[in-house]
Design a protein around this motif. Structure first.
Motif, PDB file in Angstrom:
ATOM      1  N   LEU A  93      -6.163  -2.074   2.460  1.00  0.00           N
ATOM      2  CA  LEU A  93      -6.491  -0.950   1.650  1.00  0.00           C
ATOM      3  C   LEU A  93      -7.785  -0.826   1.441  1.00  0.00           C
ATOM      4  O   LEU A  93      -8.639  -1.398   0.916  1.00  0.00           O
ATOM      5  N   LEU A  94      -8.360   0.481   1.582  1.00  0.00           N
ATOM      6  CA  LEU A  94      -9.597   1.125   1.091  1.00  0.00           C
ATOM      7  C   LEU A  94      -9.539   2.100  -0.080  1.00  0.00           C
ATOM      8  O   LEU A  94     -10.499   2.296  -0.645  1.00  0.00           O
ATOM      9  N   ARG A  95      -8.187   2.226  -0.377  1.00  0.00           N
ATOM     10  CA  ARG A  95      -7.894   3.124  -1.434  1.00  0.00           C
ATOM     11  C   ARG A  95      -6.361   2.624  -2.043  1.00  0.00           C
ATOM     12  O   ARG A  95      -5.725   2.199  -1.237  1.00  0.00           O
ATOM     13  N   ALA A  96      -6.223   2.995  -3.156  1.00  0.00           N
ATOM     14  CA  ALA A  96      -4.808   2.611  -3.775  1.00  0.00           C
ATOM     15  C   ALA A  96      -3.659   3.685  -3.033  1.00  0.00           C
ATOM     16  O   ALA A  96      -4.137   4.622  -2.607  1.00  0.00           O
ATOM     17  N   ASN A  97      -2.464   3.282  -3.421  1.00  0.00           N
ATOM     18  CA  ASN A  97      -1.341   4.074  -2.973  1.00  0.00           C
ATOM     19  C   ASN A  97      -1.327   4.297  -1.669  1.00  0.00           C
ATOM     20  O   ASN A  97      -1.192   5.712  -1.318  1.00  0.00           O
ATOM     21  N   GLN A  98      -1.396   3.644  -0.624  1.00  0.00           N
ATOM     22  CA  GLN A  98      -1.614   3.932   0.691  1.00  0.00           C
ATOM     23  C   GLN A  98      -0.056   3.853   1.531  1.00  0.00           C
ATOM     24  O   GLN A  98       0.127   4.590   2.453  1.00  0.00           O
ATOM     25  N   PHE A  99       0.887   3.130   0.881  1.00  0.00           N
ATOM     26  CA  PHE A  99       2.235   3.035   1.219  1.00  0.00           C
ATOM     27  C   PHE A  99       3.260   4.010   0.420  1.00  0.00           C
ATOM     28  O   PHE A  99       2.998   4.158  -0.859  1.00  0.00           O
ATOM     29  N   GLY A 100       4.239   4.382   1.082  1.00  0.00           N
ATOM     30  CA  GLY A 100       5.309   4.988   0.444  1.00  0.00           C
ATOM     31  C   GLY A 100       5.873   3.996  -0.243  1.00  0.00           C
ATOM     32  O   GLY A 100       6.122   3.094  -0.058  1.00  0.00           O
ATOM     33  N   ASP A 101       6.637   4.783  -1.542  1.00  0.00           N
ATOM     34  CA  ASP A 101       7.472   3.764  -2.350  1.00  0.00           C
ATOM     35  C   ASP A 101       8.844   3.200  -1.653  1.00  0.00           C
ATOM     36  O   ASP A 101       9.371   2.355  -2.034  1.00  0.00           O
ATOM     37  N   SER A 102       8.984   3.859  -0.418  1.00  0.00           N
ATOM     38  CA  SER A 102      10.286   3.269   0.235  1.00  0.00           C
ATOM     39  C   SER A 102       9.913   2.400   1.387  1.00  0.00           C
ATOM     40  O   SER A 102      10.680   2.126   2.341  1.00  0.00           O
ATOM     41  N   ALA A 103       8.461   2.277   1.574  1.00  0.00           N
ATOM     42  CA  ALA A 103       7.908   1.641   3.069  1.00  0.00           C
ATOM     43  C   ALA A 103       8.420   0.017   2.950  1.00  0.00           C
ATOM     44  O   ALA A 103       8.431  -0.289   1.590  1.00  0.00           O
ATOM     45  N   THR A 104       8.350  -0.357   4.170  1.00  0.00           N
ATOM     46  CA  THR A 104       8.638  -1.923   4.328  1.00  0.00           C
ATOM     47  C   THR A 104       7.310  -2.589   4.903  1.00  0.00           C
ATOM     48  O   THR A 104       6.976  -1.905   5.709  1.00  0.00           O
ATOM     49  N   ILE A 105       7.024  -3.650   4.471  1.00  0.00           N
ATOM     50  CA  ILE A 105       6.082  -4.270   5.133  1.00  0.00           C
ATOM     51  C   ILE A 105       6.829  -5.643   5.814  1.00  0.00           C
ATOM     52  O   ILE A 105       7.520  -6.246   4.919  1.00  0.00           O
ATOM     53  N   HIS A 106       6.725  -5.708   7.061  1.00  0.00           N
ATOM     54  CA  HIS A 106       7.591  -6.731   7.768  1.00  0.00           C
ATOM     55  C   HIS A 106       6.367  -7.509   8.499  1.00  0.00           C
ATOM     56  O   HIS A 106       5.734  -7.122   9.449  1.00  0.00           O
ATOM     57  N   PHE A 107       6.492  -9.038   8.057  1.00  0.00           N
ATOM     58  CA  PHE A 107       5.534  -9.816   8.790  1.00  0.00           C
ATOM     59  C   PHE A 107       6.413 -10.638   9.786  1.00  0.00           C
ATOM     60  O   PHE A 107       7.585 -11.181   9.685  1.00  0.00           O
ATOM     61  N   LYS A 108       5.978 -10.569  11.248  1.00  0.00           N
ATOM     62  CA  LYS A 108       6.402 -11.073  12.239  1.00  0.00           C
ATOM     63  C   LYS A 108       5.449 -12.193  12.890  1.00  0.00           C
ATOM     64  O   LYS A 108       5.622 -12.687  13.917  1.00  0.00           O
ATOM     65  N   SER A 109       4.256 -12.347  12.280  1.00  0.00           N
ATOM     66  CA  SER A 109       3.145 -13.113  12.531  1.00  0.00           C
ATOM     67  C   SER A 109       2.761 -14.084  11.317  1.00  0.00           C
ATOM     68  O   SER A 109       2.334 -13.667  10.351  1.00  0.00           O
ATOM     69  N   SER A 110       2.900 -15.189  11.558  1.00  0.00           N
ATOM     70  CA  SER A 110       2.245 -16.243  10.408  1.00  0.00           C
ATOM     71  C   SER A 110       0.913 -16.061  10.005  1.00  0.00           C
ATOM     72  O   SER A 110       0.526 -16.378   8.660  1.00  0.00           O
ATOM     73  N   SER A 111       0.082 -15.341  10.903  1.00  0.00           N
ATOM     74  CA  SER A 111      -1.302 -15.539  10.522  1.00  0.00           C
ATOM     75  C   SER A 111      -1.671 -13.927  10.012  1.00  0.00           C
ATOM     76  O   SER A 111      -2.981 -13.979   9.836  1.00  0.00           O
TER      77      SER A 111
END
Length: 142
Positions: free
Chosen positions: A69-87
């Protein structure tokens, strides 16, 4: 590569490049996945102009996917972050944001002095990875 303006539509967008920057002044409404398979994704939308509205998927394919992030609030409040990579790394870079869900195994959320609030969509979250910051406890509210 720089993508300026709001992302929209129902399809998925996948990036493999060394560095991709999302910048704009309007909310993105993309309902598909934004997939980072390698390189760096920099989120630089105007504050409170959503860069990622739906799902951000970090899936390693020929490189380590990183999001910063280079500024705050870049994701929508309903957004999902999904990790499929351990690195994979999502670096809040000291900024704060709110998302709906955090899922996956592995990867790291780097809060720094920022805070990631999770659960805005009141759905279950299942994440098994690292959450780090200046004060690790309380930086991610699940």
């Amino acid at each position: 590569m720089t993508l300026s303006g709001a992302l929209s539509g129902a399809g998925d967008i996948e990036v493999f490049l060394d560095e991709t920057t999302l910048t704009g002044t309007a909310n993105s409404t993309l309902s598909g996945n934004f997939i980072v398979s390698g390189g760096h994704l920099l989120l630089l939308n105007k504050t409170n102009a959503t860069a990622i509205a739906s799902t951000l998927t970090l899936s390693q394919f020929g490189g380590t996917p990183n999001v910063r992030l280079l500024r705050a609030n870049q994701f929508g409040d309903s957004a999902t972050i999904h990790f499929k990579s351990s690195s994979s790394i999502v670096d809040l870079n000291g900024f704060s944001d709110t998302i709906g869900s955090l899922i996956g195994t592995g990867g790291e959320i780097r809060c720094g002095t920022g805070m990631l609030t999770v659960g805005a969509n009141h759905k279950d979250c299942q994440y098994s990875g690292i959450i780090s910051g200046a004060d690790e406890i309380g930086r991610a509210h699940v």
